[in-house]
Scaffold this active site. Structure first.
Site, PDB file in Angstrom:
ATOM      1  NE  ARG A  25      -4.301  -1.807   1.535  1.00  0.00           N
ATOM      2  CZ  ARG A  25      -5.472  -1.899   2.155  1.00  0.00           C
ATOM      3  NH1 ARG A  25      -5.711  -1.156   3.238  1.00  0.00           N
ATOM      4  NH2 ARG A  25      -6.406  -2.719   1.716  1.00  0.00           N
ATOM      5  CG  ASP A 103      20.223 -16.004  10.500  1.00  0.00           C
ATOM      6  OD1 ASP A 103      19.222 -16.636  10.109  1.00  0.00           O
ATOM      7  OD2 ASP A 103      21.102 -16.503  11.204  1.00  0.00           O
ATOM      8  CB  THR A 125      12.899 -14.484  12.935  1.00  0.00           C
ATOM      9  OG1 THR A 125      13.223 -15.534  13.847  1.00  0.00           O
ATOM     10  CG2 THR A 125      13.740 -13.261  13.279  1.00  0.00           C
ATOM     11  NE  ARG A 171      19.275 -23.353  14.815  1.00  0.00           N
ATOM     12  CZ  ARG A 171      18.591 -22.903  13.771  1.00  0.00           C
ATOM     13  NH1 ARG A 171      17.512 -23.541  13.381  1.00  0.00           N
ATOM     14  NH2 ARG A 171      18.967 -21.823  13.118  1.00  0.00           N
ATOM     15  CG  LEU A 214      -0.388 -25.955  46.161  1.00  0.00           C
ATOM     16  CD1 LEU A 214      -1.875 -25.661  46.042  1.00  0.00           C
ATOM     17  CD2 LEU A 214      -0.152 -27.186  47.034  1.00  0.00           C
ATOM     18  CB  ILE A 250       1.248 -23.823  19.094  1.00  0.00           C
ATOM     19  CG1 ILE A 250      -0.053 -23.076  19.413  1.00  0.00           C
ATOM     20  CG2 ILE A 250       2.215 -23.735  20.273  1.00  0.00           C
ATOM     21  CD1 ILE A 250      -0.805 -23.669  20.583  1.00  0.00           C
TER      22      ILE A 250
END
Length: 319
Positions: A25, A103, A125, A171, A214, A250
């Site tokens: 745009r 990268d 990323t 990683r 707990l 996810i």
């Protein structure tokens, strides 16, 4: 500069669509012809290219993933692949290219620039592992996705009196684990940049249990170890039932946060401006609330450093 193109490469990240929308745009606003390249550098080699307009990017700012789709391309890294890419760029009269990715994607952009194609890289990323910018597109959304999972795991962990390890992506960079772990109140945060002692982790769990806690939560970056193996070690050493949850992909999906949408929109417009100014091989990033730019070569040369003060703070607050 009459025709520019945009592609997304490598792993997808929430907010990429907002960046694509901004490039298209803003480019149209500047009376440029804007092309979309599907499937990253692999799509460039296959000439999977189409002209984009205002309607092409309607109703995508709130969507995760990438409208242009993404792929990794080993062919592009070869001399033959590079020649083919340059030929396709020439055939479509592409005067400048915006690359959204990490990268590896930036290195591809740098190679094209060295061969006469002006390029601008936008950091897309979830790992937040590009040192030149404080935040990458998708990182904030991924942190919030992990935080939501941590909250739900805390509920069931409390019900059963267990320890839970939540493995998040990262990683080589522990930023995602650090931010999600601090915000989620984890007892221990394990990242690739800092060696950890399993006995110290166990001692913190036992101290918490002795105070009447707990539940126990540990956030582990995937590059620092294996959640299942670590869980077995902790259970053997402490006698506390320990479960592992690997969040996996996810974290890549979902509706991007407002921060990611705004940042991606600002970066996309900046990329178009830089191409119009005649800049070549430039990376766009964020410092504070300001959009910044620097040569891709310099950006890639910077080493990513762990936020040690934030890590130490998380350790202090978790006691």
């Amino acid at each position: 500069m009459q025709t520019i193109a945009v592609l997304t490469s490598g792993g997808d990240a929430p907010g990429m669509n907002a960046a694509i929308r901004s490039v298209v745009r803003y480019g149209v606003h500047k009376e440029l012809k804007v092309l979309g390249i599907r499937q990253g550098y692999e799509g460039l080699l296959n000439a999977e290219i189409e002209e984009m307009n205002l309607s092409s990017v309607a109703d995508i700012i709130h969507r995760g993933g990438t409208k242009l789709r993404s792929a990794r391309s080993e062919r592009f890294k070869t001399p033959e692949g590079l020649r083919k890419a340059l030929n396709v760029i020439n055939i479509f009269n592409i005067d400048g290219l915006v690359v959204i990715g990490g990268d590896g994607s930036f290195r591809g952009a740098q190679v094209l620039s060295e061969n006469g194609v002006p390029t601008v890289g936008l950091p897309g990323t979830i790992d937040n592992d590009l040192a030149y910018t404080e935040y990458t597109i998708g990182f904030d959304t991924a942190v919030n996705t992990a935080l939501d999972a941590i909250g739900k795991i805390r509920d069931t962990s409390t019900s059963h009196g267990r320890a839970n390890i939540i493995e998040v992506m990262g990683r080589d960079c522990g930023d995602l684990a650090l931010h999600a772990g601090l915000a989620g109140g984890a007892e221990s945060i394990i990242v690739p940049e800092i060696p950890f002692d399993v006995d110290r982790v166990c001692n913190k769990l036992l101290q918490g249990r002795n105070r009447g806690k707990l539940h126990s939560l540990i956030v582990l970056a995937e590059g620092a170890g294996n959640a299942i193996d670590l869980g077995k070690q902790i259970q053997e050493k402490t006698g506390i039932e320990t479960r592992a949850t690997i969040l996996g992909h996810i974290q890549r999906g979902g509706t991007p946060t407002a921060k990611d949408r705004v940042m991606a929109s600002q970066m996309g417009a900046k990329a178009v401006e830089l191409l119009l100014e005649g800049k070549e091989s430039v990376a766009v990033g964020m410092r504070g609330t300001k959009v910044i730019s620097m040569p891709i070569k310099e950006a890639l040369a910077l080493e990513n450093e762990m936020e040690k003060e934030t890590y130490d703070l998380a350790d202090i607050l978790s006691k």
